[in-house]
Design an enzyme around this catalytic site. Structure first.
Site, PDB file in Angstrom:
ATOM      1  N   ASP A  13      37.926  37.528  46.127  1.00 10.62           N
ATOM      2  CA  ASP A  13      38.400  38.429  47.325  1.00 10.62           C
ATOM      3  C   ASP A  13      38.065  37.066  48.813  1.00 10.62           C
ATOM      4  O   ASP A  13      38.010  38.082  49.852  1.00 10.62           O
ATOM      5  CB  ASP A  13      38.400  39.127  47.099  1.00 10.62           C
ATOM      6  CG  ASP A  13      38.028  40.825  46.155  1.00 10.62           C
ATOM      7  OD1 ASP A  13      39.433  40.291  45.669  1.00 10.62           O
ATOM      8  OD2 ASP A  13      37.388  40.962  46.096  1.00 10.62           O
ATOM      9  N   LYS A  16      42.419  33.854  48.896  1.00 14.15           N
ATOM     10  CA  LYS A  16      43.009  32.264  48.229  1.00 14.15           C
ATOM     11  C   LYS A  16      44.278  32.996  48.018  1.00 14.15           C
ATOM     12  O   LYS A  16      45.188  31.148  48.212  1.00 14.15           O
ATOM     13  CB  LYS A  16      43.280  32.287  46.353  1.00 14.15           C
ATOM     14  CG  LYS A  16      41.609  31.544  46.350  1.00 14.15           C
ATOM     15  CD  LYS A  16      41.002  31.980  45.125  1.00 14.15           C
ATOM     16  CE  LYS A  16      40.391  33.677  44.509  1.00 14.15           C
ATOM     17  NZ  LYS A  16      39.878  33.922  44.593  1.00 14.15           N
ATOM     18  N   LYS A  18      45.968  32.978  51.118  1.00 15.93           N
ATOM     19  CA  LYS A  18      46.374  32.619  52.217  1.00 15.93           C
ATOM     20  C   LYS A  18      46.468  31.348  51.857  1.00 15.93           C
ATOM     21  O   LYS A  18      47.723  30.674  52.592  1.00 15.93           O
ATOM     22  CB  LYS A  18      45.680  32.770  53.590  1.00 15.93           C
ATOM     23  CG  LYS A  18      45.650  33.048  54.808  1.00 15.93           C
ATOM     24  CD  LYS A  18      44.524  33.555  55.749  1.00 15.93           C
ATOM     25  CE  LYS A  18      43.597  34.083  55.675  1.00 15.93           C
ATOM     26  NZ  LYS A  18      44.126  35.682  55.920  1.00 15.93           N
ATOM     27  N   GLY A  40      44.287  40.042  42.621  1.00 18.07           N
ATOM     28  CA  GLY A  40      45.425  41.147  43.193  1.00 18.07           C
ATOM     29  C   GLY A  40      45.808  40.487  44.596  1.00 18.07           C
ATOM     30  O   GLY A  40      45.015  39.732  45.275  1.00 18.07           O
ATOM     31  N   HIS A  41      46.812  40.435  44.739  1.00 16.99           N
ATOM     32  CA  HIS A  41      47.019  39.442  46.336  1.00 16.99           C
ATOM     33  C   HIS A  41      48.117  40.220  46.948  1.00 16.99           C
ATOM     34  O   HIS A  41      49.274  40.661  46.013  1.00 16.99           O
ATOM     35  CB  HIS A  41      47.268  38.001  46.615  1.00 16.99           C
ATOM     36  CG  HIS A  41      47.820  37.635  45.504  1.00 16.99           C
ATOM     37  ND1 HIS A  41      47.436  36.861  44.085  1.00 16.99           N
ATOM     38  CD2 HIS A  41      49.511  37.016  45.648  1.00 16.99           C
ATOM     39  CE1 HIS A  41      48.580  36.677  43.243  1.00 16.99           C
ATOM     40  NE2 HIS A  41      49.913  36.383  44.089  1.00 16.99           N
ATOM     41  N   ARG A 142      39.373  34.222  17.639  1.00 18.74           N
ATOM     42  CA  ARG A 142      40.834  33.701  17.056  1.00 18.74           C
ATOM     43  C   ARG A 142      41.711  34.787  17.126  1.00 18.74           C
ATOM     44  O   ARG A 142      42.292  34.863  15.236  1.00 18.74           O
ATOM     45  CB  ARG A 142      40.443  32.298  16.055  1.00 18.74           C
ATOM     46  CG  ARG A 142      40.156  31.373  16.973  1.00 18.74           C
ATOM     47  CD  ARG A 142      39.005  30.207  16.213  1.00 18.74           C
ATOM     48  NE  ARG A 142      38.307  31.022  16.368  1.00 18.74           N
ATOM     49  CZ  ARG A 142      36.503  30.458  14.951  1.00 18.74           C
ATOM     50  NH1 ARG A 142      37.172  29.313  15.383  1.00 18.74           N
ATOM     51  NH2 ARG A 142      35.603  30.855  15.180  1.00 18.74           N
ATOM     52  N   GLN A 223      39.991  34.902  41.261  1.00 15.72           N
ATOM     53  CA  GLN A 223      38.686  35.761  41.360  1.00 15.72           C
ATOM     54  C   GLN A 223      37.233  33.937  41.908  1.00 15.72           C
ATOM     55  O   GLN A 223      38.589  33.336  43.078  1.00 15.72           O
ATOM     56  CB  GLN A 223      37.695  36.203  40.015  1.00 15.72           C
ATOM     57  CG  GLN A 223      38.676  36.587  39.175  1.00 15.72           C
ATOM     58  CD  GLN A 223      39.403  36.897  38.216  1.00 15.72           C
ATOM     59  OE1 GLN A 223      39.336  36.083  37.658  1.00 15.72           O
ATOM     60  NE2 GLN A 223      40.328  37.924  38.492  1.00 15.72           N
ATOM     61  N   ASP A 332      37.810  35.854  62.389  1.00 19.54           N
ATOM     62  CA  ASP A 332      38.155  37.287  63.136  1.00 19.54           C
ATOM     63  C   ASP A 332      37.229  38.208  63.224  1.00 19.54           C
ATOM     64  O   ASP A 332      36.301  39.026  64.351  1.00 19.54           O
ATOM     65  CB  ASP A 332      39.707  37.459  63.229  1.00 19.54           C
ATOM     66  CG  ASP A 332      39.644  37.495  61.803  1.00 19.54           C
ATOM     67  OD1 ASP A 332      39.493  37.142  60.817  1.00 19.54           O
ATOM     68  OD2 ASP A 332      40.343  38.844  61.723  1.00 19.54           O
ATOM     69  N   VAL A 413      41.994  33.262  61.081  1.00 22.48           N
ATOM     70  CA  VAL A 413      41.461  34.342  62.026  1.00 22.48           C
ATOM     71  C   VAL A 413      42.541  35.741  62.120  1.00 22.48           C
ATOM     72  O   VAL A 413      42.389  36.424  63.283  1.00 22.48           O
ATOM     73  CB  VAL A 413      41.144  33.971  63.677  1.00 22.48           C
ATOM     74  CG1 VAL A 413      40.802  32.810  63.982  1.00 22.48           C
ATOM     75  CG2 VAL A 413      42.702  33.115  64.256  1.00 22.48           C
TER      76      VAL A 413
HETATM   77  P1  IMP Z   1      36.943  41.986  34.938  1.00 18.73           P
HETATM   78  O1  IMP Z   1      37.400  40.363  35.294  1.00 18.73           O
HETATM   79  O2  IMP Z   1      38.127  42.973  34.675  1.00 18.73           O
HETATM   80  O3  IMP Z   1      36.512  41.939  33.266  1.00 18.73           O
HETATM   81  O4  IMP Z   1      35.549  42.898  36.004  1.00 18.73           O
HETATM   82  C1  IMP Z   1      34.589  41.488  35.734  1.00 18.73           C
HETATM   83  C2  IMP Z   1      33.827  41.374  37.360  1.00 18.73           C
HETATM   84  O5  IMP Z   1      34.593  40.763  37.992  1.00 18.73           O
HETATM   85  C3  IMP Z   1      34.159  42.811  37.611  1.00 18.73           C
HETATM   86  O6  IMP Z   1      32.401  42.871  38.533  1.00 18.73           O
HETATM   87  C4  IMP Z   1      35.252  42.867  38.732  1.00 18.73           C
HETATM   88  O7  IMP Z   1      35.188  44.088  39.999  1.00 18.73           O
HETATM   89  C5  IMP Z   1      35.170  41.634  39.002  1.00 18.73           C
HETATM   90  N1  IMP Z   1      36.591  40.943  39.271  1.00 18.73           N
HETATM   91  C6  IMP Z   1      37.570  40.910  38.514  1.00 18.73           C
HETATM   92  N2  IMP Z   1      38.220  40.294  39.256  1.00 18.73           N
HETATM   93  C7  IMP Z   1      38.416  40.503  40.750  1.00 18.73           C
HETATM   94  C8  IMP Z   1      38.670  39.779  41.681  1.00 18.73           C
HETATM   95  O8  IMP Z   1      40.442  39.871  41.971  1.00 18.73           O
HETATM   96  N3  IMP Z   1      38.009  39.942  43.142  1.00 18.73           N
HETATM   97  C9  IMP Z   1      36.711  39.923  43.241  1.00 18.73           C
HETATM   98  N4  IMP Z   1      35.964  40.773  41.841  1.00 18.73           N
HETATM   99  C10 IMP Z   1      36.324  40.462  40.789  1.00 18.73           C
END
Ligand code: IMP
Length: 424
Positions: A13, A16, A18, A40-41, A142, A223, A332, A413
């Protein structure tokens, strides 16, 4: 500038999307290299707000080919829904390509993750419950099913029957759930296959050929470094490798193509889910960062944990990713604090650590050592050049770059493109 990598330096979060948006004009291919629909974005297209989890944000630019590479786990239902969502607002998803080597998230992955997280009780990881971990687990074991399996019904059925036998035993005997039926899964997945077929290509060759033609390729991680399966705060991590080394494995290219490694760095730190977070601020300042930064997860809507900038993890991220520059986001949000804090080291078990401590227990117990810098009151969202930032904000950025030993390339910002300010 043939290949560049965009990588999150904290716990995800960082913004990225941006950076991808900022660099998009100069890119020909944007390649997502790991994770799945746990990331997610939010994008704004033709006046509509869309939340994308799998498709790279490059899809908004007609000149860009968006690529989902081998290392991503794909829930085909989600992918098709995202494509439909784009089409509904007038964005053409036909230039999206997906590797046939991507492992698929299957209905039993979702079911198993739901029950195992519940089973862990207070030790739950706080995953996004999208089946990511179980899908990567099957890949390593596998017994995973890949997108290419969809194009041979016999093989698909055979593989599914084998894996479902075991999954159903686990679901029914261990967790007391109902079994899943192969026929229902086959019916759904073969339907997805027909729609996916035109998008499935040899992405490794596509990327290789593009680089050979001198095209610019952006490899986009999901991530962040501290959620990396190997380099993060295991076991409180995701099940794949956001670090830059994996970008090459997933895309299928060698290191000599990579010229820029851009570390996306929020001006403070957030984390969702469980696990250690040394600079977490559980008081008013953390609340204020969360409110000002609108820190709620794009995927799950969960409130993000917030805290001050941590130079220890940033130095680590710079090292393990080989960062060439920083892209600092959300500066900001720091306006209005009398002082802004930067964690320069940790204290744990009587020692001081300027690097990530070598044992997880030390990291769990780490107390931040803070340096306090002057804050500023000015609203930064209208600033259009780094030189026009208030003096204390510039001093903050200089100190951050100094502590990490990596130059700052861009500071943002606000969410708009014009709010991303390049360093002179
Ligand atoms: P998973 O990726 O769903 O297996 O979650 C494992 C950990 O990664 C958890 O703490 C989630 O909150 C964190 N996590 C997974 N994807 C994101 C992301 O895009 N942003 C922030 N935390 C994430």
């Amino acid at each position: 500038m043939p290949a560049s990598i965009v990588v999150g330096t904290q716990w995800g979060d960082e913004g990225k999307g941006k950076a991808t948006d900022y660099l998009a004009d100069r890119m020909d291919l944007v390649v997502r290299y790991q994770g799945g629909n746990n990331a997610g974005h939010t994008i704004i297209a033709q006046g509509h707000t869309l939340k994308l989890q799998l498709i790279p944000s490059g899809i908004l630019y007609p000149h860009i080919t968006s690529v989902i590479a081998d290392g991503v786990v794909v829930d085909p239902r989600v992918l098709l829904e995202e494509m439909d969502g784009l089409e509904a607002v007038g964005v053409d998803p036909s230039k999206l390509v997906v590797s046939g080597n991507c492992h698929m998230i299957m209905p039993y992955h979702l079911e198993i993750e739901r029950v195992t997280e519940r089973f862990l009780g207070k030790n739950a990881l706080g995953t996004t419950k999208r089946g990511i971990g179980p899908a990567y687990g099957d890949k390593a074991a596998r017994i995973g099913l890949r997108i290419q399996d969809l194009f041979d019904e016999k093989i698909f059925r055979e593989k599914l029957d084998i894996v479902l036998k075991e999954k159903n035993l686990v679901l029914t005997r261990v967790y007391g759930r109902l079994p899943l039926t192969a026929d229902a899964i086959v019916e759904d997945y073969l339907r997805y296959a027909e729609r996916l077929r035109p998008h499935v290509v040899d992405t490794s060759k596509l990327i290789h050929d593009a680089l050979g033609d001198g095209e610019n390729v952006l490899l986009e991680g999901a991530q962040g470094t501290m959620l990396d399966l190997d380099k993060g705060t295991y076991p409180f991590v995701t099940s794949s490798n956001p670090v830059t080394g994996y970008a090459l494995a997933s895309a299928g290219i060698g290191p000599r193509h990579v010229e820029r490694v851009i570390g996306i760095t929020k001006a403070y730190v957030t984390r969702v889910g469980a696990g250690p977070f040394p600079t977490e601020d559980l008081g008013l300042e953390g609340d204020r960062l969360g409110e000002r930064g609108h820190e709620f997860g794009t995927v799950t809507g969960r409130k993000r944990r917030c805290g001050w900038f941590d130079a220890v993890i940033l130095r680590y991220a710079a090292r393990v990713n080989g960062l060439t520059e920083l892209f600092v986001t959300k500066l900001d949000v720091l306006s209005g604090f009398e002082t802004v804090k930067v964690c320069t080291a940790y204290r744990a078990d009587g020692d001081t650590y300027e690097d990530v401590p070598p044992h997880q227990s030390l990291f769990h117990d780490a107390e931040p050592v803070y340096e306090e810098l002057d804050g500023w009151d000015e609203d930064l969202t209208g600033v259009r050049a780094i030189d026009d930032l208030p003096k204390p904000a510039r001093a903050y950025l200089e100190r951050v770059a100094d502590l990490i030993g990596v130059p700052i390339g861009v500071v943002s910002v606000g969410p708009g493109r014009e709010q991303s300010l390049p360093a002179a």
